[in-house]
Design a protein around this motif. Structure first.
Motif, PDB file in Angstrom:
ATOM      1  N   LEU A  64       7.383  56.112   5.278  1.00  0.00           N
ATOM      2  CA  LEU A  64       6.535  57.301   5.242  1.00  0.00           C
ATOM      3  C   LEU A  64       5.083  56.946   5.533  1.00  0.00           C
ATOM      4  O   LEU A  64       4.386  57.679   6.218  1.00  0.00           O
ATOM      5  N   TYR A  65       4.633  55.793   5.046  1.00  0.00           N
ATOM      6  CA  TYR A  65       3.269  55.326   5.319  1.00  0.00           C
ATOM      7  C   TYR A  65       3.078  55.163   6.826  1.00  0.00           C
ATOM      8  O   TYR A  65       2.078  55.588   7.384  1.00  0.00           O
ATOM      9  N   ASN A  66       4.069  54.567   7.480  1.00  0.00           N
ATOM     10  CA  ASN A  66       3.985  54.332   8.926  1.00  0.00           C
ATOM     11  C   ASN A  66       4.064  55.619   9.742  1.00  0.00           C
ATOM     12  O   ASN A  66       3.564  55.676  10.864  1.00  0.00           O
ATOM     13  N   ARG A  67       4.696  56.643   9.192  1.00  0.00           N
ATOM     14  CA  ARG A  67       4.845  57.920   9.921  1.00  0.00           C
ATOM     15  C   ARG A  67       3.890  58.991   9.409  1.00  0.00           C
ATOM     16  O   ARG A  67       4.010  60.158   9.790  1.00  0.00           O
ATOM     17  N   PHE A  68       2.976  58.615   8.550  1.00  0.00           N
ATOM     18  CA  PHE A  68       2.131  59.595   7.870  1.00  0.00           C
ATOM     19  C   PHE A  68       1.412  60.527   8.851  1.00  0.00           C
ATOM     20  O   PHE A  68       1.412  61.742   8.682  1.00  0.00           O
ATOM     21  N   GLU A  69       0.789  59.974   9.873  1.00  0.00           N
ATOM     22  CA  GLU A  69       0.021  60.795  10.828  1.00  0.00           C
ATOM     23  C   GLU A  69       0.897  61.802  11.566  1.00  0.00           C
ATOM     24  O   GLU A  69       0.446  62.912  11.873  1.00  0.00           O
ATOM     25  N   THR A  70       2.131  61.436  11.861  1.00  0.00           N
ATOM     26  CA  THR A  70       3.010  62.380  12.560  1.00  0.00           C
ATOM     27  C   THR A  70       3.501  63.482  11.631  1.00  0.00           C
ATOM     28  O   THR A  70       3.823  64.571  12.072  1.00  0.00           O
ATOM     29  N   ARG A  71       3.557  63.217  10.334  1.00  0.00           N
ATOM     30  CA  ARG A  71       3.979  64.225   9.349  1.00  0.00           C
ATOM     31  C   ARG A  71       2.829  65.138   8.930  1.00  0.00           C
ATOM     32  O   ARG A  71       3.053  66.290   8.578  1.00  0.00           O
ATOM     33  N   ASP A  72       1.611  64.623   8.936  1.00  0.00           N
ATOM     34  CA  ASP A  72       0.442  65.390   8.502  1.00  0.00           C
ATOM     35  C   ASP A  72       0.032  66.352   9.617  1.00  0.00           C
ATOM     36  O   ASP A  72      -0.888  66.099  10.389  1.00  0.00           O
ATOM     37  N   LYS A  78      -3.222  64.780   3.724  1.00  0.00           N
ATOM     38  CA  LYS A  78      -2.271  65.012   2.644  1.00  0.00           C
ATOM     39  C   LYS A  78      -0.984  65.580   3.215  1.00  0.00           C
ATOM     40  O   LYS A  78      -1.013  66.329   4.181  1.00  0.00           O
ATOM     41  N   LEU A  79       0.122  65.239   2.579  1.00  0.00           N
ATOM     42  CA  LEU A  79       1.401  65.815   2.964  1.00  0.00           C
ATOM     43  C   LEU A  79       1.788  66.865   1.927  1.00  0.00           C
ATOM     44  O   LEU A  79       1.966  66.558   0.759  1.00  0.00           O
ATOM     45  N   THR A  80       1.901  68.091   2.382  1.00  0.00           N
ATOM     46  CA  THR A  80       2.375  69.167   1.522  1.00  0.00           C
ATOM     47  C   THR A  80       3.897  69.189   1.571  1.00  0.00           C
ATOM     48  O   THR A  80       4.518  68.440   2.322  1.00  0.00           O
ATOM     49  N   LYS A  81       4.487  70.093   0.797  1.00  0.00           N
ATOM     50  CA  LYS A  81       5.946  70.218   0.785  1.00  0.00           C
ATOM     51  C   LYS A  81       6.482  70.453   2.191  1.00  0.00           C
ATOM     52  O   LYS A  81       7.420  69.801   2.622  1.00  0.00           O
ATOM     53  N   ASP A  82       5.889  71.364   2.932  1.00  0.00           N
ATOM     54  CA  ASP A  82       6.374  71.690   4.272  1.00  0.00           C
ATOM     55  C   ASP A  82       6.226  70.513   5.230  1.00  0.00           C
ATOM     56  O   ASP A  82       7.079  70.281   6.070  1.00  0.00           O
ATOM     57  N   GLU A  83       5.128  69.774   5.120  1.00  0.00           N
ATOM     58  CA  GLU A  83       4.936  68.634   5.995  1.00  0.00           C
ATOM     59  C   GLU A  83       5.883  67.491   5.646  1.00  0.00           C
ATOM     60  O   GLU A  83       6.371  66.791   6.524  1.00  0.00           O
ATOM     61  N   TYR A  84       6.136  67.315   4.362  1.00  0.00           N
ATOM     62  CA  TYR A  84       7.057  66.256   3.939  1.00  0.00           C
ATOM     63  C   TYR A  84       8.463  66.526   4.442  1.00  0.00           C
ATOM     64  O   TYR A  84       9.157  65.628   4.875  1.00  0.00           O
ATOM     65  N   TRP A  85       8.904  67.770   4.404  1.00  0.00           N
ATOM     66  CA  TRP A  85      10.258  68.130   4.813  1.00  0.00           C
ATOM     67  C   TRP A  85      10.370  68.456   6.289  1.00  0.00           C
ATOM     68  O   TRP A  85      11.373  68.941   6.752  1.00  0.00           O
ATOM     69  N   MET A  86       9.339  68.195   7.070  1.00  0.00           N
ATOM     70  CA  MET A  86       9.359  68.489   8.495  1.00  0.00           C
ATOM     71  C   MET A  86      10.532  67.776   9.166  1.00  0.00           C
ATOM     72  O   MET A  86      10.770  66.612   8.880  1.00  0.00           O
ATOM     73  N   PRO A  87      11.274  68.483  10.031  1.00  0.00           N
ATOM     74  CA  PRO A  87      12.420  67.842  10.687  1.00  0.00           C
ATOM     75  C   PRO A  87      12.009  66.740  11.639  1.00  0.00           C
ATOM     76  O   PRO A  87      10.941  66.602  12.066  1.00  0.00           O
TER      77      PRO A  87
END
Length: 87
Positions: A64-72, A78-87
């Protein structure tokens, strides 16, 4: 095939269906069922308890640390619930 054999085969088939069923999302359920983000398994990642995951709260060796920018998605750090669960 006589009726008794057909009934036996049918009963066996129906009885074994649950054994082959698999859960799609594991024990957590689909993302939309996790209404309270703080009560999901991600709460262990949210060290400061603000309801979002910051990169500083993650281990540098985690995926998750390595993919943080693509999820944010909104780039707020910050990763919200929606960003964390992004497909």
């Amino acid at each position: 095939m006589d009726i008794r054999k057909m009934l036996l085969v049918s009963a066996f088939t129906v009885a074994t269906i649950p054994a082959f069923a698999q859960e799609k999302y594991g024990t957590m359920g689909p993302p939309e069922s996790n209404a309270n983000f703080a009560n999901t398994s991600t709460s262990t990642l949210d060290k400061n308890g603000d309801g979002a995951i910051e990169k500083s709260e993650l281990s540098a060796s985690s995926q998750l640390y390595n993919r943080f920018e693509t999820r944010d998605a909104n780039g707020d750090g910050k990763l919200t619930k929606d960003e964390y669960w992004m497909p």
